[in-house]
Design a protein around this motif. Structure first.
Motif, PDB file in Angstrom:
ATOM      1  N   LEU A 187       0.828  -1.197   0.000  1.00  0.00           N
ATOM      2  CA  LEU A 187       0.000   0.000   0.000  1.00  0.00           C
ATOM      3  C   LEU A 187       0.867   1.253   0.000  1.00  0.00           C
ATOM      4  O   LEU A 187       1.997   1.229   0.467  1.00  0.00           O
ATOM      5  CB  LEU A 187      -0.912   0.012   1.224  1.00  0.00           C
ATOM      6  N   ALA A 188       0.319   2.320  -0.512  1.00  0.00           N
ATOM      7  CA  ALA A 188       1.002   3.613  -0.514  1.00  0.00           C
ATOM      8  C   ALA A 188       0.233   4.558   0.396  1.00  0.00           C
ATOM      9  O   ALA A 188      -1.003   4.548   0.396  1.00  0.00           O
ATOM     10  CB  ALA A 188       1.051   4.178  -1.927  1.00  0.00           C
ATOM     11  N   PRO A 189       0.931   5.375   1.187  1.00  0.00           N
ATOM     12  CA  PRO A 189       0.210   6.338   2.021  1.00  0.00           C
ATOM     13  C   PRO A 189      -0.672   7.237   1.154  1.00  0.00           C
ATOM     14  O   PRO A 189      -0.235   7.753   0.134  1.00  0.00           O
ATOM     15  CB  PRO A 189       1.328   7.140   2.681  1.00  0.00           C
ATOM     16  N   GLY A 190      -1.905   7.374   1.537  1.00  0.00           N
ATOM     17  CA  GLY A 190      -2.839   8.192   0.789  1.00  0.00           C
ATOM     18  C   GLY A 190      -3.560   7.466  -0.327  1.00  0.00           C
ATOM     19  O   GLY A 190      -4.384   8.054  -1.024  1.00  0.00           O
ATOM     20  N   GLN A 191      -3.284   6.188  -0.507  1.00  0.00           N
ATOM     21  CA  GLN A 191      -3.935   5.416  -1.571  1.00  0.00           C
ATOM     22  C   GLN A 191      -5.440   5.392  -1.326  1.00  0.00           C
ATOM     23  O   GLN A 191      -5.902   5.029  -0.265  1.00  0.00           O
ATOM     24  CB  GLN A 191      -3.389   3.991  -1.581  1.00  0.00           C
ATOM     25  N   GLY A 192      -6.192   5.784  -2.319  1.00  0.00           N
ATOM     26  CA  GLY A 192      -7.637   5.861  -2.173  1.00  0.00           C
ATOM     27  C   GLY A 192      -8.104   7.237  -1.775  1.00  0.00           C
ATOM     28  O   GLY A 192      -9.278   7.558  -1.918  1.00  0.00           O
ATOM     29  N   GLY A 193      -7.202   8.071  -1.271  1.00  0.00           N
ATOM     30  CA  GLY A 193      -7.513   9.457  -0.962  1.00  0.00           C
ATOM     31  C   GLY A 193      -8.713   9.634  -0.061  1.00  0.00           C
ATOM     32  O   GLY A 193      -8.956   8.860   0.861  1.00  0.00           O
ATOM     33  N   MET A 194      -9.464  10.660  -0.367  1.00  0.00           N
ATOM     34  CA  MET A 194     -10.609  11.009   0.459  1.00  0.00           C
ATOM     35  C   MET A 194     -11.729   9.982   0.376  1.00  0.00           C
ATOM     36  O   MET A 194     -12.488   9.822   1.323  1.00  0.00           O
ATOM     37  CB  MET A 194     -11.139  12.388   0.064  1.00  0.00           C
ATOM     38  N   LEU A 195     -11.834   9.283  -0.747  1.00  0.00           N
ATOM     39  CA  LEU A 195     -12.862   8.237  -0.841  1.00  0.00           C
ATOM     40  C   LEU A 195     -12.635   7.167   0.217  1.00  0.00           C
ATOM     41  O   LEU A 195     -13.563   6.732   0.897  1.00  0.00           O
ATOM     42  CB  LEU A 195     -12.860   7.599  -2.228  1.00  0.00           C
ATOM     43  N   GLY A 196     -11.400   6.721   0.357  1.00  0.00           N
ATOM     44  CA  GLY A 196     -11.073   5.712   1.358  1.00  0.00           C
ATOM     45  C   GLY A 196     -11.240   6.232   2.776  1.00  0.00           C
ATOM     46  O   GLY A 196     -11.720   5.516   3.659  1.00  0.00           O
ATOM     47  N   ALA A 197     -10.852   7.499   2.991  1.00  0.00           N
ATOM     48  CA  ALA A 197     -10.990   8.079   4.327  1.00  0.00           C
ATOM     49  C   ALA A 197     -12.456   8.219   4.710  1.00  0.00           C
ATOM     50  O   ALA A 197     -12.842   7.938   5.850  1.00  0.00           O
ATOM     51  CB  ALA A 197     -10.290   9.439   4.376  1.00  0.00           C
ATOM     52  N   MET A 198     -13.286   8.645   3.767  1.00  0.00           N
ATOM     53  CA  MET A 198     -14.714   8.759   4.053  1.00  0.00           C
ATOM     54  C   MET A 198     -15.331   7.388   4.304  1.00  0.00           C
ATOM     55  O   MET A 198     -16.139   7.220   5.228  1.00  0.00           O
ATOM     56  CB  MET A 198     -15.435   9.456   2.895  1.00  0.00           C
ATOM     57  N   ALA A 199     -14.966   6.409   3.508  1.00  0.00           N
ATOM     58  CA  ALA A 199     -15.500   5.058   3.705  1.00  0.00           C
ATOM     59  C   ALA A 199     -15.058   4.504   5.058  1.00  0.00           C
ATOM     60  O   ALA A 199     -15.846   3.863   5.765  1.00  0.00           O
ATOM     61  CB  ALA A 199     -15.052   4.138   2.574  1.00  0.00           C
ATOM     62  N   GLY A 200     -13.814   4.752   5.436  1.00  0.00           N
ATOM     63  CA  GLY A 200     -13.328   4.307   6.739  1.00  0.00           C
ATOM     64  C   GLY A 200     -14.064   4.989   7.884  1.00  0.00           C
ATOM     65  O   GLY A 200     -14.393   4.358   8.892  1.00  0.00           O
ATOM     66  N   GLY A 201     -14.331   6.283   7.745  1.00  0.00           N
ATOM     67  CA  GLY A 201     -15.087   7.009   8.770  1.00  0.00           C
ATOM     68  C   GLY A 201     -16.507   6.502   8.901  1.00  0.00           C
ATOM     69  O   GLY A 201     -17.043   6.381  10.004  1.00  0.00           O
ATOM     70  N   ILE A 202     -17.136   6.200   7.771  1.00  0.00           N
ATOM     71  CA  ILE A 202     -18.500   5.665   7.804  1.00  0.00           C
ATOM     72  C   ILE A 202     -18.513   4.279   8.450  1.00  0.00           C
ATOM     73  O   ILE A 202     -19.382   3.968   9.275  1.00  0.00           O
ATOM     74  CB  ILE A 202     -19.095   5.630   6.384  1.00  0.00           C
ATOM     75  N   LEU A 203     -17.542   3.458   8.097  1.00  0.00           N
ATOM     76  CA  LEU A 203     -17.441   2.132   8.708  1.00  0.00           C
ATOM     77  C   LEU A 203     -17.232   2.253  10.217  1.00  0.00           C
ATOM     78  O   LEU A 203     -17.835   1.506  10.998  1.00  0.00           O
ATOM     79  CB  LEU A 203     -16.296   1.335   8.077  1.00  0.00           C
ATOM     80  N   ALA A 204     -16.401   3.206  10.635  1.00  0.00           N
ATOM     81  CA  ALA A 204     -16.161   3.413  12.070  1.00  0.00           C
ATOM     82  C   ALA A 204     -17.455   3.783  12.788  1.00  0.00           C
ATOM     83  O   ALA A 204     -17.679   3.357  13.929  1.00  0.00           O
ATOM     84  CB  ALA A 204     -15.110   4.493  12.277  1.00  0.00           C
ATOM     85  N   ALA A 205     -18.305   4.562  12.132  1.00  0.00           N
ATOM     86  CA  ALA A 205     -19.588   4.936  12.751  1.00  0.00           C
ATOM     87  C   ALA A 205     -20.444   3.704  13.000  1.00  0.00           C
ATOM     88  O   ALA A 205     -21.053   3.563  14.075  1.00  0.00           O
ATOM     89  CB  ALA A 205     -20.322   5.925  11.853  1.00  0.00           C
TER      90      ALA A 205
ATOM     91  N   VAL B 260     -10.875   2.809  -7.497  1.00  0.00           N
ATOM     92  CA  VAL B 260     -11.919   3.753  -7.919  1.00  0.00           C
ATOM     93  C   VAL B 260     -11.314   5.113  -8.243  1.00  0.00           C
ATOM     94  O   VAL B 260     -11.664   5.735  -9.254  1.00  0.00           O
ATOM     95  CB  VAL B 260     -13.014   3.869  -6.829  1.00  0.00           C
ATOM     96  N   SER B 261     -10.392   5.588  -7.416  1.00  0.00           N
ATOM     97  CA  SER B 261      -9.751   6.884  -7.668  1.00  0.00           C
ATOM     98  C   SER B 261      -8.974   6.887  -8.977  1.00  0.00           C
ATOM     99  O   SER B 261      -9.037   7.843  -9.744  1.00  0.00           O
ATOM    100  CB  SER B 261      -8.814   7.243  -6.516  1.00  0.00           C
ATOM    101  N   VAL B 262      -8.238   5.819  -9.231  1.00  0.00           N
ATOM    102  CA  VAL B 262      -7.484   5.725 -10.484  1.00  0.00           C
ATOM    103  C   VAL B 262      -8.434   5.666 -11.674  1.00  0.00           C
ATOM    104  O   VAL B 262      -8.200   6.294 -12.715  1.00  0.00           O
ATOM    105  CB  VAL B 262      -6.539   4.496 -10.456  1.00  0.00           C
ATOM    106  N   ALA B 263      -9.552   4.946 -11.523  1.00  0.00           N
ATOM    107  CA  ALA B 263     -10.537   4.860 -12.610  1.00  0.00           C
ATOM    108  C   ALA B 263     -11.151   6.227 -12.902  1.00  0.00           C
ATOM    109  O   ALA B 263     -11.341   6.593 -14.073  1.00  0.00           O
ATOM    110  CB  ALA B 263     -11.627   3.848 -12.254  1.00  0.00           C
ATOM    111  N   ILE B 264     -11.452   6.990 -11.856  1.00  0.00           N
ATOM    112  CA  ILE B 264     -12.008   8.327 -12.060  1.00  0.00           C
ATOM    113  C   ILE B 264     -10.994   9.216 -12.769  1.00  0.00           C
ATOM    114  O   ILE B 264     -11.334   9.949 -13.706  1.00  0.00           O
ATOM    115  CB  ILE B 264     -12.447   8.943 -10.717  1.00  0.00           C
ATOM    116  N   GLY B 265      -9.742   9.154 -12.355  1.00  0.00           N
ATOM    117  CA  GLY B 265      -8.699   9.949 -13.012  1.00  0.00           C
ATOM    118  C   GLY B 265      -8.490   9.552 -14.464  1.00  0.00           C
ATOM    119  O   GLY B 265      -8.343  10.403 -15.339  1.00  0.00           O
ATOM    120  N   THR B 266      -8.490   8.243 -14.722  1.00  0.00           N
ATOM    121  CA  THR B 266      -8.324   7.759 -16.098  1.00  0.00           C
ATOM    122  C   THR B 266      -9.500   8.184 -16.966  1.00  0.00           C
ATOM    123  O   THR B 266      -9.315   8.617 -18.109  1.00  0.00           O
ATOM    124  CB  THR B 266      -8.190   6.223 -16.097  1.00  0.00           C
TER     125      THR B 266
END
Length: 137
Positions: free
Chosen positions: A32-50, A92-98
């Motif tokens: 894994l790379a730090p920041g991989q998935g960006g804000m999408l991953g961070a938001m998904a992680g926050g929702i899962l934590a809830a 998903v982030s790479v797909a959106i960028g592509t």
């Protein structure tokens, strides 16, 4: 708070994605790379934590909830975020960028309409910076 959890726990789980130590984690044979998935991953992680926190609050006696709920929430949601969500959000982030790059190269004026329509949702996820020209500093 929107999902009924403690904001700091969602932030802690979402922040795991951007930690430098993530570079030492290998999932499914891929480092894994730090920041991989960006804000999408961070938001998904926050929702899962809830969801994990709400479940733990229902199941844990009040006497030990102060220690057990945050610990289990960060361990469970953080592990799933590292193991699954970062990889999925990265794809998903790479797909959106592509897709945006292809659209800009081949779409002409239509590309402007599409990217303009998606700009505000991209702002909500923090990915708008990739579609805006940056100014020199």
């Amino acid at each position: 708070m929107e999902f009924g959890d403690t904001p700091i726990l969602g932030g802690a789980v979402g922040g795991i994605i951007f930690a430098a130590g993530v570079a030492n984690v290998t999932v499914f044979g891929e480092t894994l790379a730090p920041g991989q998935g960006g804000m999408l991953g961070a938001m998904a992680g926050g929702i899962l934590a809830a969801y994990v926190e709400r479940f733990m609050r229902r199941m844990t006696p009040d006497v030990i909830a102060l220690i057990v709920v945050p610990t289990v929430t960060v361990l469970v949601a953080g592990s799933i975020t590292l193991g699954i969500l970062m990889s999925v959000a990265g794809v998903v982030s790479v797909a959106i960028g592509t897709a945006a790059t292809w659209l800009l190269a081949n779409g002409g004026a239509f590309a402007g309409f599409v990217l303009g329509g998606f700009f505000l949702p991209l702002v909500m996820t923090g990915m708008h910076r990739g579609s805006s020209p940056s100014t020199p500093r």
